[in-house]
Design a protein around this motif. Structure first.
Motif, PDB file in Angstrom:
ATOM      1  N   VAL A  30       0.840  -1.202   0.000  1.00  0.00           N
ATOM      2  CA  VAL A  30       0.000   0.000   0.000  1.00  0.00           C
ATOM      3  C   VAL A  30       0.871   1.247   0.000  1.00  0.00           C
ATOM      4  CG1 VAL A  30      -1.760   1.295   1.289  1.00  0.00           C
ATOM      5  CG2 VAL A  30      -1.815  -1.223   1.256  1.00  0.00           C
ATOM      6  N   VAL A  32       0.618   5.535   0.518  1.00  0.00           N
ATOM      7  CA  VAL A  32      -0.183   6.682   0.962  1.00  0.00           C
ATOM      8  C   VAL A  32       0.554   7.940   0.557  1.00  0.00           C
ATOM      9  CG1 VAL A  32      -1.161   7.926   2.927  1.00  0.00           C
ATOM     10  CG2 VAL A  32      -1.144   5.419   2.930  1.00  0.00           C
ATOM     11  N   ALA A  50      -3.505   0.410   7.359  1.00  0.00           N
ATOM     12  CA  ALA A  50      -3.381  -0.608   6.318  1.00  0.00           C
ATOM     13  C   ALA A  50      -2.587  -1.801   6.829  1.00  0.00           C
ATOM     14  CB  ALA A  50      -2.711  -0.012   5.077  1.00  0.00           C
ATOM     15  N   SER A  58       3.629  -0.984   3.883  1.00  0.00           N
ATOM     16  CA  SER A  58       2.925   0.292   3.790  1.00  0.00           C
ATOM     17  C   SER A  58       3.942   1.417   3.627  1.00  0.00           C
ATOM     18  CB  SER A  58       2.082   0.519   5.047  1.00  0.00           C
ATOM     19  OG  SER A  58       1.125   1.536   4.843  1.00  0.00           O
ATOM     20  N   VAL A 105      -1.820  -0.473  -4.597  1.00  0.00           N
ATOM     21  CA  VAL A 105      -2.872   0.539  -4.439  1.00  0.00           C
ATOM     22  C   VAL A 105      -2.232   1.835  -3.976  1.00  0.00           C
ATOM     23  CG1 VAL A 105      -3.333  -0.071  -2.024  1.00  0.00           C
ATOM     24  CG2 VAL A 105      -5.147   0.987  -3.381  1.00  0.00           C
ATOM     25  N   VAL A 107      -3.294   5.429  -1.963  1.00  0.00           N
ATOM     26  CA  VAL A 107      -4.239   6.264  -1.213  1.00  0.00           C
ATOM     27  C   VAL A 107      -3.730   7.697  -1.298  1.00  0.00           C
ATOM     28  CG1 VAL A 107      -5.310   6.713   1.029  1.00  0.00           C
ATOM     29  CG2 VAL A 107      -4.731   4.357   0.364  1.00  0.00           C
ATOM     30  N   VAL A 136      -7.093   3.103  -6.622  1.00  0.00           N
ATOM     31  CA  VAL A 136      -6.794   4.317  -5.867  1.00  0.00           C
ATOM     32  C   VAL A 136      -7.936   4.638  -4.911  1.00  0.00           C
ATOM     33  CG1 VAL A 136      -5.290   5.333  -7.622  1.00  0.00           C
ATOM     34  CG2 VAL A 136      -7.733   5.818  -7.681  1.00  0.00           C
ATOM     35  N   VAL A 137      -7.563   5.261  -3.794  1.00  0.00           N
ATOM     36  CA  VAL A 137      -8.521   5.779  -2.820  1.00  0.00           C
ATOM     37  C   VAL A 137      -8.251   7.264  -2.689  1.00  0.00           C
ATOM     38  CG1 VAL A 137      -9.388   5.660  -0.452  1.00  0.00           C
ATOM     39  CG2 VAL A 137      -8.501   3.589  -1.562  1.00  0.00           C
ATOM     40  N   SER A 257      -9.493   5.253   5.106  1.00  0.00           N
ATOM     41  CA  SER A 257      -8.731   5.260   3.847  1.00  0.00           C
ATOM     42  C   SER A 257      -7.717   4.126   3.825  1.00  0.00           C
ATOM     43  CB  SER A 257      -8.012   6.598   3.664  1.00  0.00           C
ATOM     44  OG  SER A 257      -8.930   7.652   3.494  1.00  0.00           O
ATOM     45  N   GLY A 258      -7.059   3.911   4.973  1.00  0.00           N
ATOM     46  CA  GLY A 258      -6.063   2.853   5.052  1.00  0.00           C
ATOM     47  C   GLY A 258      -6.653   1.470   4.962  1.00  0.00           C
ATOM     48  N   GLY A 261      -7.836   0.902   1.465  1.00  0.00           N
ATOM     49  CA  GLY A 261      -6.653   0.722   0.647  1.00  0.00           C
ATOM     50  C   GLY A 261      -6.070  -0.674   0.772  1.00  0.00           C
ATOM     51  N   ALA A 265      -5.640  -3.508  -2.091  1.00  0.00           N
ATOM     52  CA  ALA A 265      -4.363  -4.157  -2.381  1.00  0.00           C
ATOM     53  C   ALA A 265      -4.547  -5.664  -2.457  1.00  0.00           C
ATOM     54  CB  ALA A 265      -3.336  -3.793  -1.308  1.00  0.00           C
TER      55      ALA A 265
END
Length: 341
Positions: A30, A32, A50, A58, A105, A107, A136-137, A257-258, A261, A265
């Protein structure tokens, strides 16, 4: 929720097995993107959530002014301070392209801010993510960015937007949606106006909606999950009424969001054939990921509130994510018996 058992069964198919068959990275990588001088907590909450949800790796992609602080929050996060205000866009674009190629992914938004250079890099990252077909987020100031130019995200069905009440009202207005429209229908209209982007409208109940116009595979899958073939012909809308805490923490949206996400993923790993039978169409992944992330986040909020009451803060939610995952999906959600509820 629409036939919740059928929907949960589909969500559970995206959970990777925890039986020793996968190596590091095959349960989700993931990224961010966010974190400038004044905003370090939001990207941390999204990235660590995440990991606590179950992703393997992450990454935080941020400004150098935020990187040192974020690194001190957790040694488990991989921090990339490449969003330099004094760097050229082409230079950062090359770094982003190399980094995103290793992720499942992205975020965008937690701690992004509205400084011109951060917004510019977020646009570059979103464009690269679309080129690479990444999930995507988009949250927080990424939603403000999209509101200024809807074409950045319009028609990209591998995206989830997660607006809160104020953000949703602003986005609806920008899309010329009548504010008098019934609240439960508005999320679907926003999704339609965005060309099939999945909308997770946060509130007392999280309303998740996706416009399925022209997507026969997703429509068939939604009907198998219990949607009415007449009422849901062009859209699928799910209400997540899982009990949450009675106090809304400022960073709860970053946790969401995490978790969404991380779920996306996993969906990418499922799509790539790392695990699972690939019976679920990829166009359905954003909806399912939004449902799974919402349910676990709301449960984490309730568990944290039960312990801390009025004094609860977002940090109290983080240790509850793993336990909440087991509560929502069952102790058997380790890859064995994924069809059971």
């Amino acid at each position: 929720m629409l036939n919740s058992k059928a929907i949960l069964a589909q969500v559970k198919q995206l959970i990777p097995p925890l039986d020793g068959s996968l190596h590091k990275g095959q349960s989700g990588r993931v990224g961010v993107l966010g974190g400038a001088l004044d905003y370090t907590g939001a990207p941390f909450f999204a990235a660590i959530s995440a990991l606590r949800f179950g992703a393997d790796l992450s990454h935080v992609i941020c400004s150098p002014t935020a990187a040192g602080t974020i690194k001190t929050y957790s040694p488990d996060l991989i921090v990339h301070p490449i969003l330099r205000e004094d760097a050229s866009e082409s230079q950062v674009s090359k770094q982003l392209q190399s980094l995103l190629s290793r992720l499942h992914v992205l975020v965008i938004g937690p701690g992004l801010g509205r400084e011109s250079y951060m917004q510019s890099y977020a646009k570059v990252a979103l464009g690269l993510a679309r080129q690479q077909g990444m999930f995507v987020v988009l949250d927080a100031d990424a939603l403000w960015m999209v509101g200024q130019d809807i074409s950045l995200i319009k028609g990209y069905r591998r995206a989830v937007v997660t607006p809160n009440v104020a953000e949703f009202a602003r986005l609806s207005e920008q899309l010329s949606i009548d504010p008098k429209t019934d609240a439960e229908k508005r999320a679907g209209l926003v999704s339609r106006a965005l060309g099939g982007v999945t909308v997770l409208q946060k509130g007392a109940k999280d309303i998740i909606s996706v416009d399925t116009t022209g997507d026969a595979a997703s429509l068939e899958a939604s009907q198998l999950a219990g949607a009415d073939p007449e009422k849901e012909k062009m859209q699928e809308t799910v209400e997540v009424d899982t009990e949450g805490g009675l106090k809304r923490c400022g960073g709860q949206g970053d946790v969401l969001s995490g978790t969404v996400g991380a779920m996306l993923a996993w969906a990418k790993c499922y799509e790539d054939g790392v695990f699972g039978d690939k019976s679920i169409p990829a166009s359905r992944f954003p909806l399912l990921a939004a449902i799974g992330g919402s349910m676990v986040t709301r449960t984490s909020s309730r568990r944290a509130f039960d312990k801390e009451g009025r004094g609860v803060v977002t940090e109290d939610m983080i240790p509850e994510i793993g336990k909440s995952f087991a509560t929502v999906f069952g102790e058997d959600a380790q890859g064995q018996d994924r069809g059971k509820l």
